[in-house]
Structures are given as structure tokens and as C-alpha cells.
Motif scaffolding. Structure first.
Motif, PDB file in Angstrom:
ATOM      1  N   VAL A 116     -42.850  21.532   0.318  1.00 38.81           N
ATOM      2  CA  VAL A 116     -41.370  20.857   0.294  1.00 38.81           C
ATOM      3  C   VAL A 116     -41.754  19.567   1.194  1.00 38.81           C
ATOM      4  N   LEU A 117     -42.351  19.630   2.257  1.00 37.28           N
ATOM      5  CA  LEU A 117     -42.727  18.661   3.310  1.00 37.28           C
ATOM      6  C   LEU A 117     -43.321  17.511   2.449  1.00 37.28           C
ATOM      7  N   LEU A 118     -44.265  17.924   2.004  1.00 41.57           N
ATOM      8  CA  LEU A 118     -45.153  16.916   1.220  1.00 41.57           C
ATOM      9  C   LEU A 118     -44.415  16.141   0.014  1.00 41.57           C
ATOM     10  N   PHE A 119     -43.348  16.719  -0.574  1.00 44.03           N
ATOM     11  CA  PHE A 119     -42.990  16.308  -1.797  1.00 44.03           C
ATOM     12  C   PHE A 119     -41.266  15.777  -1.429  1.00 44.03           C
ATOM     13  N   ARG A 120     -40.848  15.832  -0.539  1.00 45.70           N
ATOM     14  CA  ARG A 120     -39.661  15.214   0.028  1.00 45.70           C
ATOM     15  C   ARG A 120     -39.726  13.540  -0.187  1.00 45.70           C
ATOM     16  N   ARG A 121     -38.387  13.132  -0.363  1.00 41.36           N
ATOM     17  CA  ARG A 121     -38.387  11.736  -0.737  1.00 41.36           C
ATOM     18  C   ARG A 121     -39.303  10.772   0.133  1.00 41.36           C
ATOM     19  N   PRO A 122     -38.855  11.023   1.573  1.00 35.28           N
ATOM     20  CA  PRO A 122     -39.768   9.977   2.451  1.00 35.28           C
ATOM     21  C   PRO A 122     -41.253  10.267   2.323  1.00 35.28           C
ATOM     22  N   SER A 123     -41.833  11.268   2.250  1.00 34.67           N
ATOM     23  CA  SER A 123     -43.039  11.599   1.859  1.00 34.67           C
ATOM     24  C   SER A 123     -43.575  10.911   0.843  1.00 34.67           C
ATOM     25  N   ARG A 124     -42.804  11.177  -0.519  1.00 37.08           N
ATOM     26  CA  ARG A 124     -43.384  10.337  -1.472  1.00 37.08           C
ATOM     27  C   ARG A 124     -43.341   8.906  -1.618  1.00 37.08           C
ATOM     28  N   ALA A 125     -42.270   8.336  -0.994  1.00 39.11           N
ATOM     29  CA  ALA A 125     -42.254   6.805  -0.714  1.00 39.11           C
ATOM     30  C   ALA A 125     -43.180   6.482   0.143  1.00 39.11           C
ATOM     31  N   TRP A 126     -43.728   6.971   1.157  1.00 37.38           N
ATOM     32  CA  TRP A 126     -44.788   6.639   2.042  1.00 37.38           C
ATOM     33  C   TRP A 126     -46.083   6.817   1.167  1.00 37.38           C
ATOM     34  N   ALA A 127     -46.213   7.738   0.407  1.00 39.02           N
ATOM     35  CA  ALA A 127     -47.551   7.942  -0.429  1.00 39.02           C
ATOM     36  C   ALA A 127     -47.402   6.797  -1.395  1.00 39.02           C
ATOM     37  N   LEU A 128     -46.496   6.379  -1.973  1.00 43.03           N
ATOM     38  CA  LEU A 128     -46.417   5.348  -2.990  1.00 43.03           C
ATOM     39  C   LEU A 128     -46.530   3.871  -2.384  1.00 43.03           C
ATOM     40  N   GLY A 129     -46.232   3.769  -1.224  1.00 41.86           N
ATOM     41  CA  GLY A 129     -46.153   2.637  -0.434  1.00 41.86           C
ATOM     42  C   GLY A 129     -44.777   1.887  -0.747  1.00 41.86           C
ATOM     43  N   GLN A 130     -43.925   2.285  -0.860  1.00 43.09           N
ATOM     44  CA  GLN A 130     -42.552   1.768  -1.001  1.00 43.09           C
ATOM     45  C   GLN A 130     -42.133   1.305   0.476  1.00 43.09           C
ATOM     46  N   GLN A 131     -41.408   0.395   0.467  1.00 41.49           N
ATOM     47  CA  GLN A 131     -40.782  -0.341   1.505  1.00 41.49           C
ATOM     48  C   GLN A 131     -39.219  -0.019   1.564  1.00 41.49           C
ATOM     49  N   GLU A 132     -38.550  -0.019   2.569  1.00 39.63           N
ATOM     50  CA  GLU A 132     -37.209   0.125   2.755  1.00 39.63           C
ATOM     51  C   GLU A 132     -36.387  -0.373   1.624  1.00 39.63           C
ATOM     52  N   GLY A 133     -35.472   0.226   0.931  1.00 38.73           N
ATOM     53  CA  GLY A 133     -34.697  -0.356  -0.051  1.00 38.73           C
ATOM     54  C   GLY A 133     -35.377  -0.813  -1.391  1.00 38.73           C
ATOM     55  N   GLU A 134     -36.711  -0.258  -1.614  1.00 33.99           N
ATOM     56  CA  GLU A 134     -37.479  -0.485  -2.771  1.00 33.99           C
ATOM     57  C   GLU A 134     -37.262   0.581  -3.475  1.00 33.99           C
ATOM     58  N   THR A 135     -37.498   0.274  -4.898  1.00 33.67           N
ATOM     59  CA  THR A 135     -37.513   1.331  -5.815  1.00 33.67           C
ATOM     60  C   THR A 135     -39.070   1.719  -6.116  1.00 33.67           C
ATOM     61  N   GLU A 136     -39.205   2.831  -6.861  1.00 31.94           N
ATOM     62  CA  GLU A 136     -40.484   3.241  -6.909  1.00 31.94           C
ATOM     63  C   GLU A 136     -41.232   2.183  -8.123  1.00 31.94           C
ATOM     64  N   GLN A 137     -40.422   1.674  -8.986  1.00 29.76           N
ATOM     65  CA  GLN A 137     -40.880   0.725  -9.805  1.00 29.76           C
ATOM     66  C   GLN A 137     -41.392  -0.573  -9.047  1.00 29.76           C
ATOM     67  N   GLU A 138     -40.339  -1.009  -8.171  1.00 31.78           N
ATOM     68  CA  GLU A 138     -40.761  -2.414  -7.416  1.00 31.78           C
ATOM     69  C   GLU A 138     -41.839  -2.189  -6.765  1.00 31.78           C
ATOM     70  N   ALA A 139     -42.196  -0.947  -5.960  1.00 36.68           N
ATOM     71  CA  ALA A 139     -43.243  -0.600  -5.270  1.00 36.68           C
ATOM     72  C   ALA A 139     -44.497  -0.726  -6.331  1.00 36.68           C
ATOM     73  N   ALA A 140     -44.446   0.088  -7.375  1.00 36.50           N
ATOM     74  CA  ALA A 140     -45.682  -0.208  -8.265  1.00 36.50           C
ATOM     75  C   ALA A 140     -45.944  -1.650  -8.648  1.00 36.50           C
ATOM     76  N   GLU A 141     -44.828  -2.184  -8.820  1.00 37.71           N
ATOM     77  CA  GLU A 141     -45.240  -3.745  -9.308  1.00 37.71           C
ATOM     78  C   GLU A 141     -45.768  -4.650  -8.472  1.00 37.71           C
ATOM     79  N   ARG A 142     -45.394  -4.406  -6.874  1.00 38.16           N
ATOM     80  CA  ARG A 142     -45.962  -4.911  -5.829  1.00 38.16           C
ATOM     81  C   ARG A 142     -47.348  -4.663  -5.612  1.00 38.16           C
ATOM     82  N   GLY A 143     -47.709  -3.462  -6.108  1.00 36.33           N
ATOM     83  CA  GLY A 143     -49.055  -2.964  -5.544  1.00 36.33           C
ATOM     84  C   GLY A 143     -49.036  -1.693  -4.788  1.00 36.33           C
ATOM     85  N   GLY A 144     -47.892  -1.120  -4.544  1.00 43.37           N
ATOM     86  CA  GLY A 144     -47.874   0.195  -3.928  1.00 43.37           C
ATOM     87  C   GLY A 144     -48.498   0.025  -2.471  1.00 43.37           C
TER      88      GLY A 144
END
Length: 156
Positions: A116-144
Motif C-alpha cells: 500500500v505504501l509503495l502504490f499510494r498516489r504520492p509514491s507512484r507520482a514520485w516513481a514516475l517523476g511527476q511534478q506538482e499539478g502534473e498528470t501522469e501523461q504530462e510527466a511521460a511527455e516531459r520524460g518522467g
């Protein structure tokens, strides 16, 4: 905006750092189990030292994953997921086929909590390289995560 030294080195959410602590505790428990196994008189014909050596090597690997997560390194997330799944499986084996729910159910709980700790939203966003206010798709387009590192390197 002041950023702590830990966040400058490897920004990681609280969930990831707690998962690192939990994985570190699992590694310490495995190491203790290996030590107890060596100190306990073995049955004739059993190679207790080989078994204890396996537990010690596995404990070191789990400890390294825990330290990696606690320090905010993304490489440690996938091995920690494997450790969590194995922990839940060991707990299930203790609770159901071995009919020892006393130790089995809490071990299942530890494995599930780690997942649960590893798959909560903040953990996933961290692993994907998302920045605050950014969607997963935007993070992927930016290069994660690599894009976040490039941006951080350009800022300094």
C-alpha cells in the motif's frame, strides 16, 4: 522557497520513506532469524549454516532496498515490491497451510502495508517523476523521472 537537503538530494514522499523503514525492519528480522537458526541446535543431517547463509544474504539485500527507499532512490521500489509480495506469501503460508495464524496474519499485514505504501498516489507520482499539478501523461511527455532530473540539474 526553502527546500531541505534531503529533498534536494532525492525528493521522496513520506510514504516511500516509511516503506523504506518497514523494508529495513523486515531485513533486520531476517538477519535475526538467520542468527537464531545458527545458535539453535540443529537436527542431524541438516546444513544449518547454508540455510542461515541464505537468510543472511537475503536479509542484506532487503536491508539495501530499505535503505535505498529511505534515502529516496527510485531503483529500490521494484525490489521492495517483490519483497512485499514475498512477505505476504510467507504470511499466507504460515496462516493457512501451516495453521499458524498467530505469526502468519501479522506477516501478511506487514506485506500488504508495504505494498500500500509503495502504490499510494504520492509514491507512484514520485516513481514516475511527476511534478506538482502534473498528470501522469504530462510527466511521460516531459520524460518522467529523467526529465525531472534534467530540470533539477539545469536549475543548479
Amino acid at each position: 522557497m526553502d527546500v531541505s537537503l534531503a529533498d534536494k538530494i532525492a525528493p521522496a514522499p513520506r510514504e516511500v520513506r516509511l516503506a523504506g523503514l518497514l523494508a529495513g525492519l523486515l531485513g533486520a528480522a531476517l538477519l535475526a532469524f538467520g542468527i537464531v537458526l545458527v545458535c539453535q541446535p540443529g537436527l542431524p543431517g541438516n546444513n544449518v549454516f547454508a540455510e542461515a547463509g541464505f537468510y543472511a544474504a537475503f536479509a542484506v539485500a532487503v536491508l539495501v532496498c530499505g535503505v535505498g527507499l529511505a534515502l529516496g532512490h527510485t531503483w529500490a521500489r521494484s525490489p521492495a515490491v517483490v519483497v512485499a509480495l514475498m512477505t505476504a506469501g510467507v504470511g499466507w503460508y504460515l496462516a493457512v497451510p501451516s495453521e499458524q495464524p498467530g505469526p502468519g496474519v501479522p506477516i501478511i499485514g506487514v506485506g500488504l502495508l508495504l505494498l500500500v505504501l509503495l502504490f499510494r498516489r504520492p509514491s507512484r507520482a514520485w516513481a514516475l517523476g511527476q511534478q506538482e499539478g502534473e498528470t501522469e501523461q504530462e510527466a511521460a511527455e516531459r520524460g518522467g523521472l529523467e526529465g525531472r532530473r534534467r530540470g533539477r540539474d539545469q536549475d543548479s
